[in-house]
Design an enzyme around this catalytic site. Structure first.
Site, mmCIF file in Angstrom:
data_model
loop_
_atom_site.group_PDB
_atom_site.id
_atom_site.type_symbol
_atom_site.label_atom_id
_atom_site.label_comp_id
_atom_site.label_asym_id
_atom_site.label_seq_id
_atom_site.Cartn_x
_atom_site.Cartn_y
_atom_site.Cartn_z
ATOM 1 N N GLU A 45 0.836 -1.207 0.000
ATOM 2 C CA GLU A 45 0.000 0.000 0.000
ATOM 3 C C GLU A 45 0.869 1.255 0.000
ATOM 4 O O GLU A 45 1.776 1.399 0.836
ATOM 5 C CB GLU A 45 -0.893 0.021 1.237
ATOM 6 C CG GLU A 45 -1.639 1.330 1.433
ATOM 7 C CD GLU A 45 -2.278 1.458 2.808
ATOM 8 O OE1 GLU A 45 -2.440 2.602 3.270
ATOM 9 O OE2 GLU A 45 -2.596 0.429 3.430
ATOM 10 N N LYS A 134 -10.828 -2.781 7.435
ATOM 11 C CA LYS A 134 -9.631 -2.316 8.117
ATOM 12 C C LYS A 134 -10.071 -1.824 9.493
ATOM 13 O O LYS A 134 -10.758 -0.807 9.599
ATOM 14 C CB LYS A 134 -8.998 -1.184 7.307
ATOM 15 C CG LYS A 134 -7.886 -0.430 8.011
ATOM 16 C CD LYS A 134 -7.380 0.708 7.122
ATOM 17 C CE LYS A 134 -6.391 1.592 7.846
ATOM 18 N NZ LYS A 134 -5.848 2.655 6.973
#
Length: 216
Positions: A45, A134
């Site tokens: 990421e 998340k």
């Protein structure tokens, strides 16, 4: 990708850890991506508040040559989703739950991982089409809270605590026993300006911690 497909993908991965590389630059992209893949990472990421993040995403995709999925973090708008898609990014990760971001990600067939901290946010994100959750910030969501949320969440939705996750097998094991499917790793793995040698050391420490968390 559906939530069930992403969940299965994580479960089949030997290292279901997302490397969060906040502050990384295009000059570091190629070496960092190759290094992390060699250490076993399959999810990378690049937060959008990094220098030239879209260029870095594209360079990392070229570097890993299909061996890992690369995407962006701190994605806050549908426009940013499209920008990530246009450079080939596959992951859309946010610190919050935005219905518009999740919808835009689903329309472009990207893996959407919104940030949630409550059951209400979690169920809203799932209903909107999130591929996984998340759990952020994990500092305020200890394993006991994660366990309580997991009881009511669908078994096929992946949950990944992010924030304050250390290269600590005991911590990882506690979260996994509470229902975590993997983790996002931020400052404990990478910090802006870090040498590739230090990144490698940190990556191997996290890999070993994950492996040891599965024992016993």
């Amino acid at each position: 990708m559906t939530a069930e497909q992403f969940h299965n993908q994580l479960r089949q991965s030997e290292l279901p850890l997302i490397a969060i590389l906040r502050g990384i630059t295009p000059d570091e992209a190629h070496d960092a991506a190759q290094l992390l893949v060699e250490c076993g990472f399959r999810f990378l990421e690049v937060p959008l508040n990094s220098p030239q993040p879209l260029k870095t995403v594209k360079m990392m995709l070229d570097a890993v040559a299909g061996k890992a999925q690369v995407g962006a973090g701190t994605v806050l708008t549908p426009e940013q989703v499209k920008q990530v898609h246009d450079v080939g990014g596959q992951l859309i990760i946010s610190p919050n739950y935005s219905p518009a971001v999740v919808k835009a990600s689903a329309e472009l067939k990207l893996t959407s991982l919104p940030g949630v901290a409550t059951p209400s946010e979690a169920f809203a994100a799932i209903e909107a089409g999130a591929c996984g959750l998340k759990l952020y910030p994990a500092e305020i969501l200890p394993p006991s809270v994660m366990k309580a949320m997991r009881v009511v969440l669908p078994k096929t939705i992946a949950c990944l605590p992010v924030g304050g996750i250390q290269a600590d097998a005991a911590q990882m094991k506690a979260y996994c026993q509470a229902g975590a499917d993997g983790f996002g790793l931020g400052g404990g793995l990478y910090q802006a300006g870090m040498s590739m040698k230090t990144l490698e050391t940190n990556a191997l420490r996290y890999r070993d911690a994950w492996i040891n968390s599965l024992k016993g």
